[in-house]
Design a protein around this motif. Sequence first.
Motif, mmCIF file in Angstrom:
data_model
loop_
_atom_site.group_PDB
_atom_site.id
_atom_site.type_symbol
_atom_site.label_atom_id
_atom_site.label_comp_id
_atom_site.label_asym_id
_atom_site.label_seq_id
_atom_site.Cartn_x
_atom_site.Cartn_y
_atom_site.Cartn_z
ATOM 1 N N LEU A 196 -0.635 24.135 -9.371
ATOM 2 C CA LEU A 196 -0.084 25.305 -10.052
ATOM 3 C C LEU A 196 0.801 24.858 -11.196
ATOM 4 C CD1 LEU A 196 -0.597 28.309 -9.346
ATOM 5 C CD2 LEU A 196 -1.371 26.650 -7.672
ATOM 6 N N GLY A 197 0.342 25.166 -12.393
ATOM 7 C CA GLY A 197 1.157 24.986 -13.593
ATOM 8 C C GLY A 197 1.658 26.351 -14.020
ATOM 9 N N PHE A 224 15.600 33.868 -8.505
ATOM 10 C CA PHE A 224 14.183 33.747 -8.125
ATOM 11 C C PHE A 224 13.362 35.003 -8.388
ATOM 12 C CE2 PHE A 224 15.503 29.869 -6.035
ATOM 13 C CZ PHE A 224 14.392 29.061 -6.203
ATOM 14 N N CYS A 243 3.422 32.635 -3.244
ATOM 15 C CA CYS A 243 1.987 32.511 -3.527
ATOM 16 C C CYS A 243 1.282 31.759 -2.403
ATOM 17 C CB CYS A 243 1.753 31.745 -4.837
ATOM 18 S SG CYS A 243 2.479 32.501 -6.293
ATOM 19 N N SER A 269 8.428 21.952 3.474
ATOM 20 C CA SER A 269 9.710 21.555 4.078
ATOM 21 C C SER A 269 10.575 22.769 4.413
ATOM 22 C CB SER A 269 10.478 20.656 3.103
ATOM 23 O OG SER A 269 10.757 21.402 1.928
ATOM 24 N N LEU A 270 10.139 23.952 4.046
ATOM 25 C CA LEU A 270 10.887 25.214 4.221
ATOM 26 C C LEU A 270 12.157 25.247 3.367
ATOM 27 C CD1 LEU A 270 10.495 25.712 8.106
ATOM 28 C CD2 LEU A 270 8.897 26.299 6.269
ATOM 29 N N VAL A 271 12.215 24.377 2.373
ATOM 30 C CA VAL A 271 13.435 24.272 1.567
ATOM 31 C C VAL A 271 13.709 25.560 0.788
ATOM 32 C CG1 VAL A 271 12.243 23.217 -0.424
ATOM 33 C CG2 VAL A 271 14.670 22.760 -0.044
ATOM 34 N N GLY A 307 7.568 19.006 6.301
ATOM 35 C CA GLY A 307 8.109 17.818 5.645
ATOM 36 C C GLY A 307 8.160 17.992 4.145
ATOM 37 N N TYR A 365 12.891 23.762 -15.748
ATOM 38 C CA TYR A 365 11.785 23.998 -14.811
ATOM 39 C C TYR A 365 10.440 23.943 -15.536
ATOM 40 C CZ TYR A 365 8.052 26.863 -13.011
ATOM 41 O OH TYR A 365 6.800 27.313 -12.686
ATOM 42 N N GLN A 400 -0.464 29.426 -14.576
ATOM 43 C CA GLN A 400 -0.366 30.788 -14.063
ATOM 44 C C GLN A 400 0.699 31.580 -14.818
ATOM 45 O OE1 GLN A 400 -0.854 32.524 -9.693
ATOM 46 N NE2 GLN A 400 1.056 31.402 -9.848
ATOM 47 N N GLY A 401 0.408 32.854 -15.035
ATOM 48 C CA GLY A 401 1.414 33.761 -15.589
ATOM 49 C C GLY A 401 2.330 34.265 -14.489
ATOM 50 N N ALA A 426 4.104 23.379 -4.017
ATOM 51 C CA ALA A 426 5.404 22.992 -3.438
ATOM 52 C C ALA A 426 6.383 22.454 -4.478
ATOM 53 C CB ALA A 426 5.183 21.966 -2.331
ATOM 54 N N ASP A 463 4.535 28.105 2.797
ATOM 55 C CA ASP A 463 5.469 29.115 3.322
ATOM 56 C C ASP A 463 6.032 29.984 2.198
ATOM 57 O OD1 ASP A 463 7.005 30.301 5.490
ATOM 58 O OD2 ASP A 463 8.778 29.312 4.637
HETATM 59 P P1 NAD Z 1 8.104 29.753 -3.750
HETATM 60 O O1 NAD Z 1 9.444 29.211 -4.080
HETATM 61 O O2 NAD Z 1 8.025 31.096 -3.112
HETATM 62 O O3 NAD Z 1 7.314 28.732 -2.807
HETATM 63 C C1 NAD Z 1 7.348 27.340 -2.984
HETATM 64 C C2 NAD Z 1 7.190 26.692 -1.616
HETATM 65 O O4 NAD Z 1 7.195 25.275 -1.789
HETATM 66 C C3 NAD Z 1 8.330 27.025 -0.662
HETATM 67 O O5 NAD Z 1 7.833 27.430 0.591
HETATM 68 C C4 NAD Z 1 9.120 25.726 -0.552
HETATM 69 O O6 NAD Z 1 9.744 25.561 0.709
HETATM 70 C C5 NAD Z 1 8.057 24.676 -0.831
HETATM 71 N N1 NAD Z 1 8.596 23.437 -1.416
HETATM 72 C C6 NAD Z 1 9.283 23.288 -2.576
HETATM 73 N N2 NAD Z 1 9.593 21.992 -2.770
HETATM 74 C C7 NAD Z 1 9.081 21.304 -1.715
HETATM 75 C C8 NAD Z 1 9.070 19.952 -1.345
HETATM 76 N N3 NAD Z 1 9.669 19.008 -2.086
HETATM 77 N N4 NAD Z 1 8.431 19.587 -0.209
HETATM 78 C C9 NAD Z 1 7.817 20.522 0.562
HETATM 79 N N5 NAD Z 1 7.825 21.834 0.280
HETATM 80 C C10 NAD Z 1 8.445 22.226 -0.857
HETATM 81 O O7 NAD Z 1 7.264 29.709 -5.103
HETATM 82 P P2 NAD Z 1 5.984 30.572 -5.538
HETATM 83 O O8 NAD Z 1 6.453 31.751 -6.292
HETATM 84 O O9 NAD Z 1 5.090 30.744 -4.392
HETATM 85 O O10 NAD Z 1 5.325 29.589 -6.593
HETATM 86 C C11 NAD Z 1 4.410 28.602 -6.143
HETATM 87 C C12 NAD Z 1 3.937 27.765 -7.312
HETATM 88 O O11 NAD Z 1 3.304 28.610 -8.278
HETATM 89 C C13 NAD Z 1 5.057 27.043 -8.041
HETATM 90 O O12 NAD Z 1 4.630 25.741 -8.350
HETATM 91 C C14 NAD Z 1 5.259 27.843 -9.298
HETATM 92 O O13 NAD Z 1 5.670 27.016 -10.345
HETATM 93 C C15 NAD Z 1 3.885 28.414 -9.552
HETATM 94 N N6 NAD Z 1 3.954 29.702 -10.265
HETATM 95 C C16 NAD Z 1 4.561 30.787 -9.677
HETATM 96 C C17 NAD Z 1 4.624 31.989 -10.381
HETATM 97 C C18 NAD Z 1 5.298 33.219 -9.814
HETATM 98 O O14 NAD Z 1 5.380 34.247 -10.524
HETATM 99 N N7 NAD Z 1 5.783 33.197 -8.569
HETATM 100 C C19 NAD Z 1 4.049 32.069 -11.648
HETATM 101 C C20 NAD Z 1 3.446 30.944 -12.210
HETATM 102 C C21 NAD Z 1 3.398 29.760 -11.498
#
Ligand code: NAD
Length: 435
Positions: free
Chosen positions: A142-143, A235, A12, A32-34, A73, A181, A208-209, A97, A9
């Motif tokens: 995803l790192g 964020f 990415c 979990s939509l957290v 969940g 983080y 990932q960058g 997640a 959700d």
């Molecule tokens: P985001 O916060 O938009 O999405 C994360 C999703 O994970 C959310 O929908 C959230 O509800 C869910 N989530 C978090 N903890 C959870 C849990 N314990 N159980 C179930 N669901 C859970 O983040 P994003 O920007 O999409 O990033 C996704 C991943 O990519 C992350 O791991 C992040 O570290 C990595 N990343 C992101 C970026 C970026 O620029 N956005 C860059 C490098 C790496």
Amino acid sequence: MRIAVLGGDGYCGWATTLYLSGKNHQLAIIDSLVRREWDQELGAQTLTPIRPLAQRLDVWRSVSGQSIDFFPGDVTDYEFLSAALGAFQPDAVVHFAEQRSAPYSMIDREHAVFTQTNNLVGTLNLLFALREGCPDCHLVKLGTMGEYGTPNIDIEEGYIDIEHHGRRDVLPFPKQPGSFYHLSKVHDSHNIAFACKTWGLRATDLNQGIVYGTVTDEVGLDEGLVNRFDYDQVFGTVLNRFCAQAAVGYPLTVYGQGGQTRGFLDLRDTVRCIELACLHPAGPGEFRVFNQFTEQFSVLELAGMVQAAGRKLGLEVSVSHLPDPRVEAEKHYYNAKHSGMVELGLEPHLLSEALLDSLMSVAIRYRDRIDAAQFQPLVNWRRASNPLALRRVRRVRGQAKSIQQPSRKGKNGRATTSPAVAQLAPAAEADLPGS
Ligand code: NAD
Ligand code: USQ
């Protein structure tokens, strides 16, 4: 291929899920939509009006004819996670997640502990669930490039060939992460590498960058599929923030000198990289690492590009240098390798003027939703506690009941997950984030 997207959700995750579903893979979202609750906690909202997940999935079904399973969940709940994976039986699990904001992890002790607990426990649970239930499944994790920090030497893709006192070895590249983080990602990488070596699991760690953009071909099909676009001080990532700032005439918030240089990529390249990783799985016992970005820029270079793009659109864009709230090098050497994904077939979308124009036009389209108070950085790395006006968030058990469940669904995510959530009593379904 059957692909489970943990965090489907999110920013990415949603774009990736639709992209892979559009390629006729069988998809399941575990989330979990957290993340929607963290917006509430911070009093922030995405620039784009995202729909509740149940509605998004309905819209996708009607425009594509494809169904996506949803297991609501918390991945820190082992019983839930292992049951969900057992029911879906994925060939690949893509793990997004986690709590992914560096500033969120630096708010105070509670948020640092929460970030590391959420991320490390979720990933450890996943490793055990794979070991127990689907040992041949490929983990795509995803790192982040931020695991490496900004060393004064070239950054390799995961491993470095070194000679020490006349002996040679290939070792994990040294890690110098810059927030609690980013540290959680380093700890995850070590846990995954260990599980691959010890149990023969197969994993790809994608460092990932910083991702920019919000639209992919699939997301653009219908307004009801719109993706997140975060611009707030916790964020929001730097280029997305600059575009939102330019759209409302707010001076671009360059932290410190602006020589901080990072790897960047278009969201459309994120989804393609995930596909490539899934289609070319790591071997049994292999812990494979890619640096997932396409170009590197300094913050000041980005500010200049946004300024120029704004001028073309008739916007007055100025740049301000704020004291850097983070502890980081403001000017440094940076040269990170990133050839692995291109070798697998990635054809990058580079940050051209046209692309910046389209990013800016998204920001302009939704600019009435921008709250300029969200631009000011309030989380200072030097303080152990940052007094933000956080809100209490209400969470209930059994959320997203309206969503059709797969036949053998797992136990619902019932752990109270976020620091702000933990103290609260159950609430009505109408209080759910995104309801
Ligand atoms: P985001 O916060 O938009 O999405 C994360 C999703 O994970 C959310 O929908 C959230 O509800 C869910 N989530 C978090 N903890 C959870 C849990 N314990 N159980 C179930 N669901 C859970 O983040 P994003 O920007 O999409 O990033 C996704 C991943 O990519 C992350 O791991 C992040 O570290 C990595 N990343 C992101 C970026 C970026 O620029 N956005 C860059 C490098 C790496
Ligand atoms: N920055 C500014 N002004 C701003 C916002 C940020 O100058 O308004 C600077 C920061 O000080 C930092 C750089 O821009 O030097 C990047 O900050 P960011 O917030 O865009 O990105 P970061 O905190 O590194 O985190 C983001 C994602 C995270 C991901 C990481 C990839 O939130 O999930 O892991 O990018 S990387 O940066 O490669 O580690």
